[in-house]
Scaffold this active site. Structure first.
Site, PDB file in Angstrom:
ATOM      1  CE1 TYR A 179       7.772  -0.941  -1.605  1.00 41.17           C
ATOM      2  CE2 TYR A 179       9.190   0.971  -1.862  1.00 41.17           C
ATOM      3  CZ  TYR A 179       8.084   0.368  -1.290  1.00 41.17           C
ATOM      4  OH  TYR A 179       7.310   1.063  -0.395  1.00 41.17           O
ATOM      5  CE  LYS A 227      10.629  -0.099   1.296  1.00 39.98           C
ATOM      6  NZ  LYS A 227       9.462   0.691   1.658  1.00 39.98           N
ATOM      7  CD  GLU A 229       3.701   0.731   8.234  1.00 45.20           C
ATOM      8  OE1 GLU A 229       4.912   0.993   8.371  1.00 45.20           O
ATOM      9  OE2 GLU A 229       3.284  -0.260   7.612  1.00 45.20           O
ATOM     10  CG  LEU A 239       8.610  -1.753   5.928  1.00 43.27           C
ATOM     11  CD1 LEU A 239       8.572  -3.074   5.179  1.00 43.27           C
ATOM     12  CD2 LEU A 239       8.929  -0.619   4.979  1.00 43.27           C
TER      13      LEU A 239
HETATM   14  N1  PDD Z   1       8.672   3.754   2.293  1.00 42.93           N
HETATM   15  N2  PDD Z   1       6.348   2.062   6.436  1.00 42.93           N
HETATM   16  C1  PDD Z   1       5.972   2.081   5.143  1.00 42.93           C
HETATM   17  C2  PDD Z   1       4.618   1.592   4.783  1.00 42.93           C
HETATM   18  C3  PDD Z   1       6.878   2.532   4.165  1.00 42.93           C
HETATM   19  O1  PDD Z   1       6.505   2.522   2.879  1.00 42.93           O
HETATM   20  C4  PDD Z   1       8.146   3.005   4.555  1.00 42.93           C
HETATM   21  C5  PDD Z   1       9.148   3.524   3.568  1.00 42.93           C
HETATM   22  C6  PDD Z   1       8.480   2.982   5.918  1.00 42.93           C
HETATM   23  C7  PDD Z   1       9.819   3.446   6.417  1.00 42.93           C
HETATM   24  O2  PDD Z   1      10.850   2.578   6.026  1.00 42.93           O
HETATM   25  P1  PDD Z   1      12.338   3.098   5.841  1.00 42.93           P
HETATM   26  O3  PDD Z   1      12.690   3.798   7.089  1.00 42.93           O
HETATM   27  O4  PDD Z   1      13.126   1.868   5.618  1.00 42.93           O
HETATM   28  O5  PDD Z   1      12.333   4.030   4.654  1.00 42.93           O
HETATM   29  C8  PDD Z   1       7.560   2.492   6.821  1.00 42.93           C
HETATM   30  C9  PDD Z   1       9.544   4.194   1.214  1.00 42.93           C
HETATM   31  C10 PDD Z   1      10.409   5.350   1.580  1.00 42.93           C
HETATM   32  C11 PDD Z   1       8.691   4.429  -0.007  1.00 42.93           C
HETATM   33  O6  PDD Z   1       7.815   3.600  -0.245  1.00 42.93           O
HETATM   34  O7  PDD Z   1       8.905   5.393  -0.737  1.00 42.93           O
END
Ligand code: PDD
Length: 290
Positions: free
Chosen positions: A33, A149, A182, A207
């Site tokens: 996703y 992801k 993270e 991620l």
């Molecule tokens: N999640 N690390 C994890 C585990 C995440 O699920 C996310 C983002 C990030 C940050 O990634 P980005 O900057 O590309 O949003 C880091 C999304 C927002 C979610 O699952 O809702």
């Protein structure tokens, strides 16, 4: 206005949008996703999200759901049909629909694609950022390829709920060596007493956030000292500032970790500055202009 979702080739009112019960996403979490921010009518960092999606799909050997710019057309059409000015697009690709069997379907199936939209009031995020958030630490119980992801998010779900049960906004996940990996849905950052911006290197244990990538570019432009390396929870507690980054939070200052105030217990100047400059540094594609 009812929300419009895209589901496998159709735009439907969300209440009528359904997926088959043998979708492998439903049975095995066999899919990936993206969550993309929409700000002031523009899709933020679309090329980065598309590149990461492509990588996640190829790591799991799932075909692209649409050829060429087809996916981009769908994303912008979902924005347009929902008149989405501020909020998020959620897109999910699963391996497809097949009788339940752990191995990949023997006959090729088409990947399933779902895109939904959610409007938000950006003032809420600003109000939260002006106060800052609290973090609760918890062991990182996830698999060893969280750079993909994947929609398989049970440990993240449990960590987030544990944080909420403690009155915190986000969980920071701690690996077996005591380093912060993270957040449950965000990347983790600190600013040391010497003023260095530190975040974990993007290996298989985190991620690679799109927000993180844009922030790295912004930090370089601002000529701030930066280190991509692991940091422990103890180092975070002693930091001058801390923050999280994600498409859903941009840069969100952290003022408390496990009940200990960070710095002076208020959002720090560097985190606030990076938040203020974020959208100017990001790539924007607008549906109104299409
Ligand atoms: N999640 N690390 C994890 C585990 C995440 O699920 C996310 C983002 C990030 C940050 O990634 P980005 O900057 O590309 O949003 C880091 C999304 C927002 C979610 O699952 O809702």
């Amino acid at each position: 206005m009812s929300r419009i979702a895209y589901v496998n080739g159709q735009y439907l009112p969300q209440s009528l949008a359904v997926v088959p019960i043998e979708d492998r996403g439903y049975q095995f979490a066999d899919g990936v996703y993206e969550v993309c921010e929409v700000f002031d009518g523009a899709l933020i960092d679309e090329p980065h999200h598309m590149a990461r999606l492509e990588r996640s799909l190829s790591e799991l050997r799932i075909d692209a759901p649409l050829a060429g710019s087809g996916l981009s057309v769908v994303l912008h059409e979902v924005m347009r049909r929902n008149r989405l000015t501020n909020g998020f697009l959620y897109l999910q690709v699963t391996r497809g629909v097949a009788p339940r069997d752990h191995g990949f379907p023997q006959k090729p199936v088409r990947p399933a694609l779902v895109v939904t939209a959610k409007s938000i009031d950006p003032r809420k995020g600003e109000a939260l950022a002006s106060k800052g958030i609290a973090i609760a630490s918890t062991p990182d119980l996830r698999w060893k390829r969280v750079d993909i992801k994947s929609i398989s998010l049970l440990p993240n779900v449990l960590a987030k709920q544990e944080a909420r049960d403690k009155g915190c906004y986000e969980a920071w996940l701690i690996d077996e060596k005591g380093f912060v990996t993270e957040g449950s849905s965000s990347n983790a950052w600190i600013i040391t007493q010497e003023g260095k911006v530190v975040t974990r290197a993007a290996d298989h244990a985190i991620l690679r956030g799109v927000t993180r990538t844009t922030l790295m570019k912004l930090i370089a432009e601002l000529q701030l000292p930066v280190e991509e390396r692991s940091f422990t929870l103890a180092e975070a507690l002693a930091a001058r500032e801390a923050f999280i980054s994600a498409a859903t939070n941009l840069v969100m200052p952290v003022v408390m970790i496990d009940g200990h105030p960070i710095g002076d217990g208020k959002p720090g100047p560097i985190a606030s500055r990076l938040r203020g400059l974020f959208h100017a540094a990001a790539e924007k594609t607008e549906w109104r202009r299409r």
